[in-house]
Design an enzyme around this catalytic site. Structure first.
Site, mmCIF file in Angstrom:
data_model
loop_
_atom_site.group_PDB
_atom_site.id
_atom_site.type_symbol
_atom_site.label_atom_id
_atom_site.label_comp_id
_atom_site.label_asym_id
_atom_site.label_seq_id
_atom_site.Cartn_x
_atom_site.Cartn_y
_atom_site.Cartn_z
ATOM 1 N N VAL A 102 -6.795 -11.962 0.408
ATOM 2 C CA VAL A 102 -6.586 -13.287 -0.183
ATOM 3 C C VAL A 102 -7.841 -13.876 -0.838
ATOM 4 O O VAL A 102 -7.742 -14.535 -1.875
ATOM 5 C CB VAL A 102 -5.969 -14.256 0.855
ATOM 6 C CG1 VAL A 102 -6.938 -14.633 1.948
ATOM 7 C CG2 VAL A 102 -5.443 -15.500 0.163
ATOM 8 N N GLN A 138 0.844 -1.197 0.000
ATOM 9 C CA GLN A 138 0.000 0.000 0.000
ATOM 10 C C GLN A 138 0.879 1.246 0.000
ATOM 11 O O GLN A 138 1.812 1.351 0.801
ATOM 12 C CB GLN A 138 -0.883 -0.011 1.250
ATOM 13 C CG GLN A 138 -2.126 0.811 1.119
ATOM 14 C CD GLN A 138 -3.237 0.289 2.036
ATOM 15 O OE1 GLN A 138 -3.012 -0.552 2.896
ATOM 16 N NE2 GLN A 138 -4.422 0.814 1.854
ATOM 17 N N ARG A 150 -4.359 -19.674 14.877
ATOM 18 C CA ARG A 150 -4.249 -18.717 15.992
ATOM 19 C C ARG A 150 -5.342 -18.993 17.016
ATOM 20 O O ARG A 150 -5.101 -18.989 18.224
ATOM 21 C CB ARG A 150 -4.388 -17.280 15.469
ATOM 22 C CG ARG A 150 -3.159 -16.779 14.735
ATOM 23 C CD ARG A 150 -3.414 -15.434 14.064
ATOM 24 N NE ARG A 150 -2.201 -14.920 13.423
ATOM 25 C CZ ARG A 150 -2.198 -14.105 12.377
ATOM 26 N NH1 ARG A 150 -3.337 -13.696 11.844
ATOM 27 N NH2 ARG A 150 -1.067 -13.673 11.869
ATOM 28 N N HIS A 199 -11.014 -13.559 5.149
ATOM 29 C CA HIS A 199 -9.770 -13.391 5.919
ATOM 30 C C HIS A 199 -9.636 -11.880 6.115
ATOM 31 O O HIS A 199 -9.079 -11.180 5.278
ATOM 32 C CB HIS A 199 -8.578 -13.966 5.153
ATOM 33 C CG HIS A 199 -7.254 -13.604 5.765
ATOM 34 N ND1 HIS A 199 -6.876 -14.004 7.022
ATOM 35 C CD2 HIS A 199 -6.222 -12.878 5.287
ATOM 36 C CE1 HIS A 199 -5.673 -13.527 7.285
ATOM 37 N NE2 HIS A 199 -5.255 -12.841 6.257
HETATM 38 P P1 NAD Z 1 6.932 -8.444 0.130
HETATM 39 O O1 NAD Z 1 6.813 -7.025 -0.340
HETATM 40 O O2 NAD Z 1 8.037 -8.808 1.061
HETATM 41 O O3 NAD Z 1 7.047 -9.410 -1.153
HETATM 42 C C1 NAD Z 1 6.289 -9.266 -2.313
HETATM 43 C C2 NAD Z 1 7.109 -9.798 -3.465
HETATM 44 O O4 NAD Z 1 6.294 -9.808 -4.645
HETATM 45 C C3 NAD Z 1 8.337 -8.947 -3.771
HETATM 46 O O5 NAD Z 1 9.502 -9.763 -3.783
HETATM 47 C C4 NAD Z 1 8.024 -8.371 -5.143
HETATM 48 O O6 NAD Z 1 9.187 -8.154 -5.947
HETATM 49 C C5 NAD Z 1 7.139 -9.454 -5.723
HETATM 50 N N1 NAD Z 1 6.342 -8.994 -6.851
HETATM 51 C C6 NAD Z 1 5.661 -7.812 -6.993
HETATM 52 N N2 NAD Z 1 5.096 -7.761 -8.220
HETATM 53 C C7 NAD Z 1 5.402 -8.923 -8.848
HETATM 54 C C8 NAD Z 1 5.090 -9.456 -10.141
HETATM 55 N N3 NAD Z 1 4.361 -8.762 -11.027
HETATM 56 N N4 NAD Z 1 5.575 -10.668 -10.461
HETATM 57 C C9 NAD Z 1 6.336 -11.372 -9.585
HETATM 58 N N5 NAD Z 1 6.670 -10.920 -8.346
HETATM 59 C C10 NAD Z 1 6.190 -9.711 -7.999
HETATM 60 O O7 NAD Z 1 5.512 -8.806 0.750
HETATM 61 P P2 NAD Z 1 5.218 -10.022 1.754
HETATM 62 O O8 NAD Z 1 5.360 -9.564 3.134
HETATM 63 O O9 NAD Z 1 5.955 -11.220 1.273
HETATM 64 O O10 NAD Z 1 3.651 -10.226 1.497
HETATM 65 C C11 NAD Z 1 3.178 -10.805 0.289
HETATM 66 C C12 NAD Z 1 1.664 -10.868 0.290
HETATM 67 O O11 NAD Z 1 1.222 -11.805 1.288
HETATM 68 C C13 NAD Z 1 1.000 -9.527 0.668
HETATM 69 O O12 NAD Z 1 -0.129 -9.337 -0.176
HETATM 70 C C14 NAD Z 1 0.556 -9.744 2.097
HETATM 71 O O13 NAD Z 1 -0.531 -8.926 2.459
HETATM 72 C C15 NAD Z 1 0.156 -11.211 2.025
HETATM 73 N N6 NAD Z 1 -0.010 -11.881 3.325
HETATM 74 C C16 NAD Z 1 -1.032 -12.765 3.407
HETATM 75 C C17 NAD Z 1 -1.307 -13.419 4.599
HETATM 76 C C18 NAD Z 1 -2.470 -14.391 4.647
HETATM 77 O O14 NAD Z 1 -2.888 -14.838 5.724
HETATM 78 N N7 NAD Z 1 -3.025 -14.761 3.507
HETATM 79 C C19 NAD Z 1 -0.503 -13.186 5.725
HETATM 80 C C20 NAD Z 1 0.558 -12.296 5.608
HETATM 81 C C21 NAD Z 1 0.793 -11.627 4.407
#
Ligand code: NAD
Length: 316
Positions: free
Chosen positions: A125, A85, A154, A178
């Protein structure tokens, strides 16, 4: 599923993706893991780093950075890619940008000839999983979101602490979106085979519904609390992804609260949301429709409406 060799492609090698990869390496989850990221240098560096741990892991997993062609013979593609964001950006604007990111991911995966299972973790998600389904045109059972698996873990941990019982003997779920509208249907919660409502009744001097409601709130706010403390959450979700991947690769028929597409359950259709599903080699084998109370059904429909509205606001 291809022969004996198990291949997983991970797209998005950020904190969540690499927590999954690290946990997968330690659990000897598959034979081959391919890392893809728009930042290719990062994927190469992450592959090197993991490979240097191989000697300590007791596995001979092949780990390397690759391209979308690698998805052709993969069993599973895990998507953890996403954009963050920007200051002042609304949730909807972020969602639109992530939808665009997914177009650049899902299309080349499908074009590679991929015939396995998608597992999506990127937030929000439930919507991102639905977008993956719409873009890929795969059968719905082959598109799985992490849904409320982490929230359920959790919840079980906190209930285990409260009742002083191993969380593995707590059978309770967080279902729905979620996010803010997720909830725990207490009518479905058991300690071993005893309904939690009966445990409260029999021990009213010790355990109270108010405390359980507080636990539910704590689960809902857990991510925000962690983000405030350390900016992001990743270990728990990384392990949740490992759990789902293992259920698919080993054809476990395990029950997990993944985000799957409703097909008439609870009188609703099309939306992807967290609900107990039976997971095996084909992805979602079956969806379990819980016997919810009227109030719980109302809460589920509320989640449904929120997710449907959000999805309607983006144009694919
Ligand atoms: P992060 O910023 O560390 O990693 C994101 C990665 O995606 C980066 O390495 C970036 O280069 C890559 N990326 C961006 N655009 C891309 C594209 N077009 N093609 C390929 N790679 C691309 O973020 P994070 O902390 O790893 O979080 C990732 C996602 O997981 C977020 O959306 C976060 O909200 C979500 N998340 C989900 C849960 C859940 O319960 N489902 C929990 C925690 C985080």
């Amino acid at each position: 599923m291809r022969g004996k060799s198990k291949k997983v492609v991970l797209i998005g090698t950020g904190m969540v993706g690499m927590s999954f990869a690290y946990s997968a390496l330690n659990r000897n989850l598959c034979d081959e893991m391919v890392l893809i990221d728009v930042d290719k240098k990062r994927a190469v560096g992450e592959a090197m780093d993991l490979n240097h741990g191989l000697a300590f892991s007791g596995t001979s997993m092949k780990i390397y950075a690759g391209d979308y062609d690698e998805c052709r013979d993969a069993d599973i593609v895990v998507i953890c890619a996403g954009v963050n964001q920007k200051p002042g950006e609304s949730r909807l604007e972020l969602l639109k940008r992530n939808a665009e990111v997914f177009e650049t991911i899902v299309d080349p995966v499908v074009r590679s000839g991929f015939s396995g299972i998608f597992i999506v973790a990127t937030n929000p998600v439930d919507i991102m999983t639905r977008i993956t389904y719409e873009l890929s045109r795969f059968e719905p059972h082959r598109v799985i979101g992490t849904g409320t698996t982490l929230d359920t873990a959790r919840l079980r941990y906190l209930l285990g602490e409260y009742f002083r019982i191993d969380p593995r003997n707590v059978h309770a779920y967080v279902i729905g979106e979620h996010g803010d509208s997720e909830f725990t249907p207490w009518s479905q919660a058991l300690l071993a085979t005893k309904p939690i409502s009966k445990v409260l009744q029999d021990n009213s001097n010790k355990f109270r519904q108010n405390d359980l409601d507080q636990i539910s709130t704590e689960v809902r706010n857990a991510a925000q609390k962690i983000i405030l403390a350390k900016r992001a959450t990743y270990y728990g979700i990384g392990m949740a992804i490992t759990r789902i991947v293992r259920a698919v690769l080993s054809d476990e028929q395990s029950v997990l609260t993944v985000s799957g597409r409703l097909r008439g359950e609870y009188g609703r259709k099309n939306v992807f949301l967290g609900n107990p599903c039976i997971i095996g080699r084909n992805g979602i084998d079956r969806t379990i429709e819980l016997s919810l109370t009227q109030d719980e059904l109302k809460a589920l429909h509320n989640s449904y409406d929120i997710l449907e509205d959000s999805f309607r606001q983006i144009e694919l």
